[in-house]
Design an enzyme around this catalytic site. Structure first.
Site, PDB file in Angstrom:
ATOM      1  N   GLU A   1       1.520  -0.104  -4.848  1.00 47.77           N
ATOM      2  CA  GLU A   1       0.470   0.853  -5.209  1.00 47.77           C
ATOM      3  C   GLU A   1       1.126   2.186  -5.555  1.00 47.77           C
ATOM      4  O   GLU A   1       1.689   2.859  -4.693  1.00 47.77           O
ATOM      5  CB  GLU A   1      -0.514   1.051  -4.054  1.00 47.77           C
ATOM      6  CG  GLU A   1      -1.650   1.988  -4.442  1.00 47.77           C
ATOM      7  CD  GLU A   1      -2.381   2.579  -3.256  1.00 47.77           C
ATOM      8  OE1 GLU A   1      -3.521   3.043  -3.442  1.00 47.77           O
ATOM      9  OE2 GLU A   1      -1.818   2.602  -2.139  1.00 47.77           O
TER      10      GLU A   1
ATOM     11  N   ASP B   1       0.824  -1.203   0.000  1.00 46.78           N
ATOM     12  CA  ASP B   1       0.000   0.000   0.000  1.00 46.78           C
ATOM     13  C   ASP B   1       0.864   1.260   0.000  1.00 46.78           C
ATOM     14  O   ASP B   1       1.992   1.266   0.503  1.00 46.78           O
ATOM     15  CB  ASP B   1      -0.887  -0.024   1.249  1.00 46.78           C
ATOM     16  CG  ASP B   1      -1.838   1.138   1.331  1.00 46.78           C
ATOM     17  OD1 ASP B   1      -2.736   1.207   0.481  1.00 46.78           O
ATOM     18  OD2 ASP B   1      -1.675   1.972   2.246  1.00 46.78           O
TER      19      ASP B   1
END
Length: 615
Positions: A360, A331
């Site tokens: 990400e 993330d």
């Protein structure tokens, strides 16, 4: 020789207490390790009241020596450096504390067979992204638990709803039948946050070595991973090294003042992720991106702290080795220190060469996206070591390309024309939506034809496709709300007592069933379509909102025709002769209709063909 670093907490060198001082160890992280690991470093956290005021010795161990005792500011942590010989056997290490007490620490044998885990993911896969809390509830008894601040409340789109590992286990037949080959779970870490915050999503960890018990135990997660592997599918785990939740157990007693960045100094991040690679960015803007908190409830971790760095590196390895996952989605990859992220990616892949990681990287331009993939010839000399990035630019283009009045398929053509910037474009993770974006069915104005065209594109273009749960049944956003809960509604039928179940054909509407059949047919076909996995891509400039491209290799050719127009089109096939060659017909993999390839091809409005060409 393998060096083992055991992190106990905070000790000033002069603060050793007499051997008569009793100590209590409240927490050990990780609770165990393994002999014969690739990396020499291991950081184990021992936490307890005044534990830093004691001496530690390791008088007897087979091939293991205690080299150094270190300290940090809090008196409740202690750090130990050990060296473990490469041939040291599995064993129990017995540490002697200053008060005469002992602490046993287990070095386990590695029991997972090579090739049975850490298999990675590739363009041969289709990844199904699910939020465990919103997919299915197989064990209502864990919805609300003593000691956990938030219980289940399905009436609130921003609260916990009770989905869990047991619910996923019950639906593996559905995922297998759908044709998915990998499951990406949003974070499963304990998120014991307040109901006012709502941490059902898992991105505010309060314990990085525990699953959230409202999902299930760590052993239950391992059982789920094993069950997924038993079907030949893979598991991708979501991790976050940028931040934790403000109720993480560290936050009441941080090991050091610089364990997290100062809110008072940096405040909230500017979310300008392009800044991380911008050669002209100001120090002020870059510092605000990297050191600001994602939100007020998520303290930003300081990767300049070497003890924290080692903690995070080893936490990753612990989850891989203990649970047997195959890949990681990291993330907010652009928000931590980028040199740390490069070190982390290399550390993981050195230990598990067949593993894969996708970061990400939420940016809007191909140049900024390509910068983060390994092998990119960056002007500043940066090497990320990161195999895959999330292809946000293509996702935004694909959502517009097949919705009426949004510019047509030339949007995706122009994005793919920039693939020369990517070192490995076929390793990018492609998608139409995810848990942070408006659902694609909503984004295309709830037009089933637009969704079908977009999904056909996703399954046939380059890259590693990811499908957000519910897209297979044309799930739209939920009721209007300013929060992300509207994008993360429950799968109907995943909860006992639901009025209907989209897991069964009898519970689907006409649109849901048609979408499901389209998705299932294409996804299952793609499982064995090696020409799509690894073949070359040749595309032609879209004309009159029709996009034609070919996936081909020495053995097979697939012709994809996507008519995004609201009128029928007649294509002059002579324009595509270089790739059609001597083929005279093509079988549409969705309808199984054989289409002749003469001088022209009639393509109905808002229709796509995926034609396997034949002589």
């Amino acid at each position: 020789m393998i060096r083992l670093l055991v992190l106990l907490a905070a000790l000033a060198p002069a603060a050793f207490a007499p051997a008569t001082v009793a100590q209590t160890v409240e927490r050990v992280e990780p609770a165990f390790w393994w002999a014969g690991m690739h990396h020499p470093e291991l950081q184990v956290v021992l936490y307890g009241d005044d534990i830093g005021r004691t001496r530690v010795a390791l008088p007897e161990a087979d091939g293991v020596t205690l080299d150094r005792v270190t300290a940090v500011d809090s008196p409740n942590y202690l750090f130990l450096d050990l060296t473990v010989a490469e041939a040291a056997p599995p064993q129990t290490l017995t540490f002697r504390l200053g008060d005469g007490a002992t602490l046993d620490y287990e070095l386990r044998a590695r029991t997972r067979a090579p090739g049975s885990y850490a298999r990675g993911f590739s363009s041969e896969d289709v990844i199904y992204l699910m939020m465990p809390d919103r997919f299915a509830n197989g064990d209502p008894s864990n919805d609300t638990l003593p000691g956990y601040l938030e219980g289940a409340d399905r009436s609130n789109p921003n609260a916990r709803h009770g989905g869990d590992f047991a619910g996923v286990m019950e639906r593996l037949d559905y995922l297998d039948d759908l044709g998915m080959t990998a499951i990406w779970f949003t974070p499963i870490f304990e998120n014991n946050m307040t109901p006012e915050y709502g941490a059902y999503h898992g991105y505010a960890a309060t314990d990085m070595y525990a699953t959230d018990p409202r999902f299930g135990t760590t052993d239950e997660f391992i059982g789920l991973v094993d069950a997924v592997h038993g079907r030949g599918l893979k598991v991708i785990m979501d991790m976050i090294h940028n931040h934790v939740g403000d109720r993480h157990w560290w936050m009441a007693d941080p090991p050091t003042p610089d364990w997290v960045h100062s809110w008072e100094r940096y405040g909230q991040t500017n979310y300008s992720s392009d800044t991380a690679a911008d050669p002209y960015a100001s120090d002020a803007d870059r510092d605000r991106l990297l050191n600001g908190w994602f939100v007020r409830e998520m303290p930003d971790l300081d990767q300049d702290n070497p003890l924290l760095v080692q903690y995070l590196l080893q936490n990753t390895v612990w989850w891989i080795e203990h649970t047997g996952i195959d890949g990681i989605r990291m993330d907010t990859y652009l928000y931590p220190d980028k040199d740390y992220m490069a070190r982390w990616a290399r550390y993981v892949l050195d230990a598990y060469p067949t593993f894969n990681i996708v970061g990400e990287s939420w940016v809007y331009h191909v140049g900024h996206e390509a910068y983060w993939q390994r092998g990119f010839p960056s002007g500043d000399g940066y090497e990320s070591h990161l195999p895959s990035v999330t292809d946000f630019p293509l996702a935004f283009a694909a959502r517009d390309a097949f919705a009426l009045g949004r510019g047509g398929p030339r949007r995706v053509y122009e994005l793919l024309a920039q693939d020369h910037l990517y070192p490995e474009p076929n390793l990018l993770v492609t998608f139409l939506d995810n848990h942070d974006l408006e659902r694609v069915f909503t984004a295309v104005d709830e037009d089933p034809a637009a969704l079908a065209l977009a999904y056909t594109f996703l399954m046939t273009t380059r890259g590693i496709p990811q499908v957000y749960y519910g897209t297979e049944v044309a799930m739209p956003n939920g009721p209007s709300t300013r929060s992300d809960g509207r994008k993360r509604m429950d799968m109907p039928g995943g909860w006992p007592g639901d009025a209907r179940s989209v897991f069964e054909a009898s519970g689907r509407t006409e649109v849901e069933q048609a979408t499901f059949e389209h998705v299932r047919t294409l996804t299952r076909w793609r499982q064995t379509a090696s020409v799509v996995h690894h073949g070359r891509l040749t595309h032609f400039i879209p004309q009159d909102d029709v996009y034609v491209y070919f996936r081909w290799d020495d053995d097979d050719t697939v012709m994809v025709v996507l008519n995004g127009a609201s009128e029928d089109r007649t294509l002059d096939l002579g324009r595509f002769a270089e790739r059609i060659g001597d083929h005279t017909s093509g079988r549409d993999v969705v309808t199984e209709v054989v289409v002749g390839l003469g001088e022209t091809l009639e393509v109905p409005a808002r229709t796509g063909y995926v034609l396997e060409l034949a002589p």
